[in-house]
Design a protein around this motif. Structure first.
Motif, PDB file in Angstrom:
ATOM      1  N   ALA A   1       6.563  17.903   1.164  1.00  0.00           N
ATOM      2  CA  ALA A   1       6.117  16.865   1.906  1.00  0.00           C
ATOM      3  C   ALA A   1       6.198  15.640   1.008  1.00  0.00           C
ATOM      4  O   ALA A   1       6.057  15.825  -0.007  1.00  0.00           O
ATOM      5  CB  ALA A   1       4.762  17.242   2.591  1.00  0.00           C
ATOM      6  N   GLN A   2       5.869  14.566   1.642  1.00  0.00           N
ATOM      7  CA  GLN A   2       5.696  13.212   0.749  1.00  0.00           C
ATOM      8  C   GLN A   2       4.636  12.361   1.263  1.00  0.00           C
ATOM      9  O   GLN A   2       4.356  12.298   2.608  1.00  0.00           O
ATOM     10  CB  GLN A   2       7.250  12.363   1.185  1.00  0.00           C
ATOM     11  N   TYR A   3       4.050  11.830   0.508  1.00  0.00           N
ATOM     12  CA  TYR A   3       2.875  11.143   0.759  1.00  0.00           C
ATOM     13  C   TYR A   3       3.382   9.458   1.181  1.00  0.00           C
ATOM     14  O   TYR A   3       4.421   9.098   0.573  1.00  0.00           O
ATOM     15  CB  TYR A   3       1.834  10.768  -0.466  1.00  0.00           C
ATOM     16  N   ASP A   4       2.688   8.949   2.055  1.00  0.00           N
ATOM     17  CA  ASP A   4       2.733   7.556   2.258  1.00  0.00           C
ATOM     18  C   ASP A   4       2.150   6.971   0.776  1.00  0.00           C
ATOM     19  O   ASP A   4       1.387   7.249   0.392  1.00  0.00           O
ATOM     20  CB  ASP A   4       2.076   7.183   3.316  1.00  0.00           C
ATOM     21  N   ILE A   5       2.817   5.649   0.613  1.00  0.00           N
ATOM     22  CA  ILE A   5       2.467   4.956  -0.619  1.00  0.00           C
ATOM     23  C   ILE A   5       0.871   4.820  -0.394  1.00  0.00           C
ATOM     24  O   ILE A   5       0.230   4.056   0.529  1.00  0.00           O
ATOM     25  CB  ILE A   5       3.087   3.662  -0.984  1.00  0.00           C
ATOM     26  N   GLY A   6       0.071   4.960  -1.474  1.00  0.00           N
ATOM     27  CA  GLY A   6      -1.097   4.733  -1.511  1.00  0.00           C
ATOM     28  C   GLY A   6      -2.113   5.763  -1.163  1.00  0.00           C
ATOM     29  O   GLY A   6      -3.376   5.787  -1.269  1.00  0.00           O
ATOM     30  N   LYS A   7      -1.511   6.906  -0.846  1.00  0.00           N
ATOM     31  CA  LYS A   7      -2.002   8.118  -0.353  1.00  0.00           C
ATOM     32  C   LYS A   7      -1.932   9.339  -1.411  1.00  0.00           C
ATOM     33  O   LYS A   7      -0.948   9.041  -2.451  1.00  0.00           O
ATOM     34  CB  LYS A   7      -1.417   8.596   1.005  1.00  0.00           C
ATOM     35  N   GLY A   8      -2.593  10.212  -1.251  1.00  0.00           N
ATOM     36  CA  GLY A   8      -2.589  11.562  -1.993  1.00  0.00           C
ATOM     37  C   GLY A   8      -3.617  12.572  -1.496  1.00  0.00           C
ATOM     38  O   GLY A   8      -4.227  12.414  -0.815  1.00  0.00           O
ATOM     39  N   MET A   9      -3.384  13.696  -2.346  1.00  0.00           N
ATOM     40  CA  MET A   9      -4.501  14.680  -2.332  1.00  0.00           C
ATOM     41  C   MET A   9      -5.631  14.238  -2.865  1.00  0.00           C
ATOM     42  O   MET A   9      -5.726  13.517  -4.009  1.00  0.00           O
ATOM     43  CB  MET A   9      -3.915  15.804  -3.190  1.00  0.00           C
ATOM     44  N   ASP A  10      -6.893  14.656  -2.278  1.00  0.00           N
ATOM     45  CA  ASP A  10      -7.990  14.459  -2.734  1.00  0.00           C
ATOM     46  C   ASP A  10      -9.093  15.529  -2.235  1.00  0.00           C
ATOM     47  O   ASP A  10      -9.754  15.504  -1.488  1.00  0.00           O
ATOM     48  CB  ASP A  10      -8.721  13.096  -2.199  1.00  0.00           C
ATOM     49  N   VAL A  11      -8.916  16.795  -3.103  1.00  0.00           N
ATOM     50  CA  VAL A  11      -9.908  17.930  -2.681  1.00  0.00           C
ATOM     51  C   VAL A  11     -11.196  17.641  -3.893  1.00  0.00           C
ATOM     52  O   VAL A  11     -11.064  17.913  -5.048  1.00  0.00           O
ATOM     53  CB  VAL A  11      -9.081  19.191  -3.074  1.00  0.00           C
ATOM     54  N   ARG A  12     -12.088  17.328  -3.153  1.00  0.00           N
ATOM     55  CA  ARG A  12     -13.474  16.978  -3.742  1.00  0.00           C
ATOM     56  C   ARG A  12     -13.784  18.306  -4.376  1.00  0.00           C
ATOM     57  O   ARG A  12     -13.550  19.418  -4.169  1.00  0.00           O
ATOM     58  CB  ARG A  12     -14.383  16.456  -2.814  1.00  0.00           C
ATOM     59  N   PRO A  13     -14.780  18.004  -5.567  1.00  0.00           N
ATOM     60  CA  PRO A  13     -15.413  19.319  -6.216  1.00  0.00           C
ATOM     61  C   PRO A  13     -15.853  20.444  -5.462  1.00  0.00           C
ATOM     62  O   PRO A  13     -16.702  19.991  -4.283  1.00  0.00           O
ATOM     63  CB  PRO A  13     -16.420  18.649  -7.299  1.00  0.00           C
ATOM     64  N   HIS A  14     -15.528  21.534  -5.554  1.00  0.00           N
ATOM     65  CA  HIS A  14     -16.137  22.685  -5.091  1.00  0.00           C
ATOM     66  C   HIS A  14     -16.115  24.003  -5.664  1.00  0.00           C
ATOM     67  O   HIS A  14     -15.449  23.805  -6.889  1.00  0.00           O
ATOM     68  CB  HIS A  14     -14.968  22.873  -3.743  1.00  0.00           C
ATOM     69  N   PRO A  15     -16.978  24.908  -5.371  1.00  0.00           N
ATOM     70  CA  PRO A  15     -17.140  25.965  -6.179  1.00  0.00           C
ATOM     71  C   PRO A  15     -16.294  27.293  -6.084  1.00  0.00           C
ATOM     72  O   PRO A  15     -15.827  27.409  -4.966  1.00  0.00           O
ATOM     73  CB  PRO A  15     -18.609  26.308  -5.982  1.00  0.00           C
TER      74      PRO A  15
ATOM     75  N   ALA B   1       3.506   5.666  -6.156  1.00  0.00           N
ATOM     76  CA  ALA B   1       5.045   5.920  -5.656  1.00  0.00           C
ATOM     77  C   ALA B   1       5.284   6.382  -4.587  1.00  0.00           C
ATOM     78  O   ALA B   1       6.447   6.615  -3.925  1.00  0.00           O
ATOM     79  CB  ALA B   1       5.716   6.548  -6.770  1.00  0.00           C
ATOM     80  N   GLY B   2       4.178   6.900  -3.667  1.00  0.00           N
ATOM     81  CA  GLY B   2       4.351   7.841  -2.531  1.00  0.00           C
ATOM     82  C   GLY B   2       4.965   9.210  -2.885  1.00  0.00           C
ATOM     83  O   GLY B   2       6.160   9.461  -2.305  1.00  0.00           O
ATOM     84  N   GLY B   3       4.431   9.873  -4.032  1.00  0.00           N
ATOM     85  CA  GLY B   3       4.835  11.069  -4.470  1.00  0.00           C
ATOM     86  C   GLY B   3       4.908  12.205  -3.375  1.00  0.00           C
ATOM     87  O   GLY B   3       4.522  12.252  -2.213  1.00  0.00           O
ATOM     88  N   LYS B   4       5.886  13.094  -3.689  1.00  0.00           N
ATOM     89  CA  LYS B   4       6.162  14.540  -3.426  1.00  0.00           C
ATOM     90  C   LYS B   4       5.339  15.682  -3.532  1.00  0.00           C
ATOM     91  O   LYS B   4       4.556  15.443  -4.599  1.00  0.00           O
ATOM     92  CB  LYS B   4       7.706  14.989  -3.431  1.00  0.00           C
ATOM     93  N   ILE B   5       5.008  16.426  -2.733  1.00  0.00           N
ATOM     94  CA  ILE B   5       4.049  17.557  -2.792  1.00  0.00           C
ATOM     95  C   ILE B   5       4.748  19.082  -2.404  1.00  0.00           C
ATOM     96  O   ILE B   5       5.242  18.908  -1.301  1.00  0.00           O
ATOM     97  CB  ILE B   5       2.665  17.422  -2.237  1.00  0.00           C
ATOM     98  N   TYR B   6       4.829  20.019  -3.152  1.00  0.00           N
ATOM     99  CA  TYR B   6       5.468  21.164  -2.876  1.00  0.00           C
ATOM    100  C   TYR B   6       5.202  22.319  -3.914  1.00  0.00           C
ATOM    101  O   TYR B   6       5.194  22.159  -4.856  1.00  0.00           O
ATOM    102  CB  TYR B   6       7.102  20.878  -2.903  1.00  0.00           C
ATOM    103  N   GLY B   7       4.548  23.391  -3.307  1.00  0.00           N
ATOM    104  CA  GLY B   7       4.042  24.360  -4.269  1.00  0.00           C
ATOM    105  C   GLY B   7       3.385  25.435  -3.564  1.00  0.00           C
ATOM    106  O   GLY B   7       3.268  25.585  -2.358  1.00  0.00           O
TER     107      GLY B   7
END
Length: 302
Positions: free
Chosen positions: A50-64, A118-124
């Motif tokens: 997938a590809q993020y829109d410019i300015g967007k990204g992953m934000d997984v907040r702190p968790h245990p 850059a509106g980066g990609k994510i795959y994994g």
């Protein structure tokens, strides 16, 4: 999800449950009622491409987490990891992050600013490995292994990076708390790769293209749990990318949200500790956190 006949190479096919995270979907194959573990793998997520829109990204907040190791492996993109030990690492394609929670750790996962710009990609993939009984309360730890430090096996029209364990005569430097096999396999048109029978339990996850194992087709994003004790050959006519996972069989674990343990009482204690703020903070990411859910998406009580 379907069980297949005893003659087949594939013992079980597990359709993933998809979760929409906005910018991309996460496909969760394990845990599910008929497939709670494959070797030490107690949780199997695949995300992207997938590809993020410019300015967007992953934000997984702190968790245990407790009682497990998380394994993060990227094919595209980048993620900043921070944890309560003070670790910081930006994981990139071909590298692996191994975080051992043991008695307890807190971490966050966010896209680097360069990816947002850059509106980066994510795959994994991100998987969890249950810790052996004697190591469930081990001291937390973190390691990042660069792509160049992971062994790569190449043959005509076939290439495999060994993420964890020993495969095809080579061993990855990544720490293994239990016998584990994990590899990223890329097949070109007409490519083939042997799948050894050494591990107690094995599974294949087709994430791109088309492939078959001993003549049986793999379905895209469906986890194919293989028949134990049988050597096989993975092939592709037009090209594919497949993740191999497995290892030694382990006693079943209780899973509730981000907690894994052989004891339900230990999980309940972890819940109380997170509610009460007794877990440590993540340096550099202290302001936000994910509250304990009333009904978690991940539960697996054997």
């Amino acid at each position: 999800m379907s069980e297949l006949s005893p003659e087949t190479a594939i013992a079980l096919q597990v359709d993933p449950v998809s979760h929409d995270l906005g910018a991309f979907d996460v496909r969760r194959a394990v845990p599910q009622p008929k497939c709670r573990m494959v070797g030490p793998f107690v949780f199997i997520d695949q995300f992207g491409p997938a590809q993020y829109d410019i300015g967007k990204g992953m934000d997984v907040r702190p968790h245990p987490h407790i009682g497990l190791s998380t394994v993060t492996y990227l094919m595209q993109g980048a993620i900043d990891h921070r944890d309560s030990l003070g670790s910081f690492a930006t994981i990139r394609p071909g590298a692996v992050n191994l975080m051992t929670a043991g008695s307890g750790i807190v971490h966050s996962e966010r896209s680097p600013q360069s990816e947002r710009d850059a509106g980066g990609k994510i795959y994994g993939t991100q998987t969890w490995l249950a810790l052996p009984d004697a190591l469930e309360e081990t001291a937390p730890a973190f390691e990042s292994v660069a792509a160049g430090d992971l062994p790569v096996i190449e043959d005509t029209c076939a290439k495999a990076r060994v993420i964890m364990g020993s495969l095809w005569g080579v061993t990855a430097p990544t720490t293994c708390h239990a016998a584990t096999v994990n590899a990223d396999i890329i097949l070109g048109a007409g490519g083939a790769m042997p799948i050894d029978a050494d591990a107690d339990e094995r599974a294949l996850l087709l994430v791109e293209g088309e492939a078959e194992v001993d003549g049986e087709p793999l379905a895209l994003f469906t986890l194919a749990v293989l028949r134990p004790g049988r050597a096989m050959v993975l092939r592709s006519g037009s090209g594919a990318r497949v993740v191999l996972m497995g290892g030694e069989a382990m006693t079943r674990r209780h899973v509730w949200w981000n907690f894994v343990s052989s004891s339900r009482d230990r999980i309940n204690q972890a819940k109380d500790d997170w509610r009460a703020g007794r877990f440590p903070k993540v340096p550099g990411d202290e302001e936000e956190f994910i509250p304990l859910p009333d009904v978690p998406k991940t539960v697996s009580y054997p």
